[in-house]
Scaffold this active site. Structure first.
Site, PDB file in Angstrom:
ATOM      1  CG  ASP A  26      -1.743   1.083   1.023  1.00 16.54           C
ATOM      2  OD1 ASP A  26      -1.926   1.529   0.194  1.00 16.54           O
ATOM      3  OD2 ASP A  26      -2.127   2.189   2.341  1.00 16.54           O
ATOM      4  CG  ASP A  39      -1.425   7.447   0.871  1.00 15.61           C
ATOM      5  OD1 ASP A  39      -0.594   8.024   0.660  1.00 15.61           O
ATOM      6  OD2 ASP A  39      -2.489   7.901   0.256  1.00 15.61           O
TER       7      ASP A  39
END
Length: 187
Positions: free
Chosen positions: A13, A15
């Site tokens: 991922d 953020d």
């Protein structure tokens, strides 16, 4: 541990894993801030010959806060900085839709993971999915990937079979240990 040409695949991922999560979203390169030790962790993954694929929900586009072209610029700069630090991001897949859209590509949906698998020849059940939210864990589990959860808040709420770590550096250590136990070695 998806192996192709001697490499494992690690889905990340963005953020909260690579860069600092912002309550008002990352809307420009100037707002993008690498998390401490993330560049070093990405360089270690490259030295381990891991294929690194970023899988990210970016509703900031769907909400009209930035144009898709700006998101592409941010990702291009991120990839350049990672490369300058000794790492490599092979591909970035981003879902621009808002949660209300109900699309299949937004995590916890598996659309981006299955697309990456089809386009890049990745065996998902032998890969890792590293993220900082339940949607990352659910998406990884849904495709048979080994999820690793990043939590910097004391590591509460661990689930059986779910490694919980404080940052990407610790996640890479978990991956390296799993490779050693499975006796997976780069060519």
């Amino acid at each position: 541990m998806s192996k192709q040409n001697g490499a494992i695949t690690v889905f990340l991922d963005r953020d909260g894993v690579i860069n600092r999560r912002r309550p008002d979203h990352v809307k420009s390169w100037e707002e993008f801030e690498f998390l401490p030790r993330s560049l070093e962790a990405l360089a270690r993954l490259h030295r381990m010959q891991a294929r690194v694929i970023v899988i990210t929900n970016q509703a900031v586009v769907g909400r009209g806060l930035i144009a898709n072209e700006e998101l592409i610029r941010i990702h291009s700069r991120m990839s350049e900085e990672v490369a300058n630090s000794g790492g490599r991001i092979e591909r970035i897949y981003a879902c621009p839709h808002t949660p209300e859209t109900g699309c299949a590509c937004r995590k916890p949906g598996t659309g981006l993971l299955t697309r990456a698998s089809a386009e890049l020849g990745i065996a998902l059940h032998h890969s890792f999915m590293v993220g900082d939210s339940e949607s990352d864990v659910l998406a990884g589990r849904a495709v048979g990937s080994q999820p690793v959860l990043i939590r910097d808040d004391g590591l509460d709420g661990a689930q059986p079979g779910l490694p919980v770590v404080r940052d990407l550096t610790e996640a890479v250590q978990v991956i390296a240990e799993a490779m050693t136990k499975a006796d997976v070695r780069p060519c």
